[in-house]
Scaffold this active site. Structure first.
Site, PDB file in Angstrom:
ATOM      1  CE  LYS A   1      -1.445   6.368  -1.780  1.00  0.00           C
ATOM      2  NZ  LYS A   1      -1.421   4.864  -1.917  1.00  0.00           N
TER       3      LYS A   1
ATOM      4  N   GLY B   1      10.173   4.017  -0.532  1.00  0.00           N
ATOM      5  CA  GLY B   1      10.655   4.671  -1.987  1.00  0.00           C
ATOM      6  C   GLY B   1       9.938   4.871  -2.954  1.00  0.00           C
TER       7      GLY B   1
ATOM      8  CD  GLN C   1       0.273   2.199   5.787  1.00  0.00           C
ATOM      9  OE1 GLN C   1       0.406   1.147   5.122  1.00  0.00           O
ATOM     10  NE2 GLN C   1       0.823   3.286   5.479  1.00  0.00           N
TER      11      GLN C   1
ATOM     12  CG  HIS D   1       4.858   9.995  -4.740  1.00  0.00           C
ATOM     13  ND1 HIS D   1       3.982  10.658  -3.987  1.00  0.00           N
ATOM     14  CD2 HIS D   1       4.586   8.613  -4.861  1.00  0.00           C
ATOM     15  CE1 HIS D   1       3.379   9.744  -3.361  1.00  0.00           C
ATOM     16  NE2 HIS D   1       3.874   8.569  -3.929  1.00  0.00           N
TER      17      HIS D   1
ATOM     18  N   GLY E   1       3.590  13.350  -2.916  1.00  0.00           N
ATOM     19  CA  GLY E   1       3.058  12.829  -1.598  1.00  0.00           C
ATOM     20  C   GLY E   1       4.014  12.602  -0.448  1.00  0.00           C
ATOM     21  CG  HIS E   2       6.769   9.448  -0.587  1.00  0.00           C
ATOM     22  ND1 HIS E   2       6.730   8.931  -1.878  1.00  0.00           N
ATOM     23  CD2 HIS E   2       6.470   8.209   0.305  1.00  0.00           C
ATOM     24  CE1 HIS E   2       6.212   7.760  -1.698  1.00  0.00           C
ATOM     25  NE2 HIS E   2       6.077   7.202  -0.779  1.00  0.00           N
TER      26      HIS E   2
ATOM     27  NE  ARG F   1       1.509  -1.752  -5.666  1.00  0.00           N
ATOM     28  CZ  ARG F   1       1.826  -1.831  -4.294  1.00  0.00           C
ATOM     29  NH1 ARG F   1       1.354  -0.786  -3.644  1.00  0.00           N
ATOM     30  NH2 ARG F   1       2.262  -2.923  -3.660  1.00  0.00           N
TER      31      ARG F   1
END
Length: 339
Positions: free
Chosen positions: A174, A39, A178, A42, A44-45, A217
């Site tokens: 980014k 959630g 991961q 922004h 990027g999503h 963040r």
């Protein structure tokens, strides 16, 4: 669904309701793209979602703040939760394709109980139930300072893949460690939805003015921190990249990058914004092991047949921890998709 805002996009708050929808996509032989998020959406999503819209018949977005990837001292309680805003962002995303205009098809918003039927604690010593760990690939880079993070990520993403059954899935550069770790997990667990080749990495979305990597963040940053301090990490990584391209040894590349951050400590901005370097390092893109200090670009490429290097870093700006990375070498070999 009573606590979930209304939306023009179908919302599924239970595994059973989503699976009923997914069966219809199977019957219609439609491809399903998937973007997993926590959630606070922004640009990027949005870039991930747009890529999925362009390449799939249907696109599903999950919104779930995963307790298992937060250590006891981390910001689970204060992590931004902005579901109404997120649904509004998604409702505005549309991509023209040869088959028509594609927009998000479904949003999966499960409860903590749905995702962790045995319960979940932020303290790994207290956790019960089934967890997924990619052994040997989670203690380097981000795992050095966040030792339980990737166990939590691998666990929740495995669950999400089992529910969503995506044809293709998209993660941001980014969080490069991961994304690469999840690609390995998909391969090791022999998953069919997605296959490793269909786990795609999309280049980092950046602020057009400061080049700051976009992150949920970032909302923690004050205007002064965002303007004067936050861009420092990416500038430092670029200094390291330039040194590597010029043929300097890895140790010298890292030193140049670190000096740029350390030279800013406590002197940025009118209020003396505190900047603290966590790490800057160069790691093998396959093993995540640290590149030896004496390696240069020429010697590395000769030894490993051009395998890319991950130049990554983390720093604190005030109370906000920022991460970023640059891929040195053939990023396409890692599954990174350029436009």
């Amino acid at each position: 669904m009573a606590s979930v805002p209304t939306s023009d996009i179908p919302l599924f708050s239970s595994v059973a309701s989503y699976r009923e929808w997914r069966r219809k996509a199977y019957d219609a032989t439609q491809s399903v793209g998937f973007v997993a998020t926590m959630g606070a959406l922004h640009e990027g999503h949005a870039s991930l979602v747009r890529r999925s819209l362009a390449e799939n018949d249907l696109t599903v977005v999950s919104i779930f703040v995963n307790p298992a990837q937060f250590a006891p001292h981390e910001d689970l309680a204060t992590y931004p939760r902005t579901l109404p805003h997120d649904l509004e962002v998604l409702s505005l995303l549309k991509v023209q394709t040869t088959s028509g205009v594609h927009s998000p098809s479904a949003v999966f918003v499960p409860s903590v109980y749905d995702m962790y039927p045995s319960g979940i604690s932020q303290n790994p010593a207290e956790q019960k139930g089934t967890f997924v760990e990619v052994k040997g690939f989670g203690h380097q880079m981000e795992g050095t300072t966040r030792p339980t993070f990737f166990r939590g990520v691998a666990t929740v993403v495995t669950k999400l893949f089992n529910v969503i059954e995506p044809t293709r899935t998209y993660f941001g550069q980014k969080d490069i460690q991961q994304a690469l770790l999840l690609r390995r997990m998909v391969r090791d667990l022999l998953l069919s939805h997605p296959t490793p080749e269909n786990l795609h990495i999309v280049p980092t979305a950046r602020d057009p003015t400061s080049s700051l990597a976009l992150s949920s963040r970032n909302t923690y940053l004050t205007p002064a921190e965002r303007e004067h301090a936050a861009p420092t990490l990416y500038a430092a990584l670029n200094a390291g990249r330039d040194a590597w391209a010029a043929g300097l040894r890895k140790a010298e590349c890292i030193q140049r990058a670190r000096e740029l951050v350390q030279g800013k400590t406590n002197v940025l901005g009118p209020d003396g914004i505190e900047v603290k370097l966590d790490y800057i390092e160069m790691n093998d893109a396959d093993s995540f092991e640290v590149v030896p200090e004496n390696e240069s670009r020429t010697s590395w490429e000769a030894e490993v047949a051009g395998r890319p290097v991950l130049l990554s870093g983390a720093m604190w700006v005030g109370k906000t921890r920022l991460i970023d990375n640059i891929i040195l070498g053939n990023e396409a070999s890692l599954g990174v998709l350029r436009p």
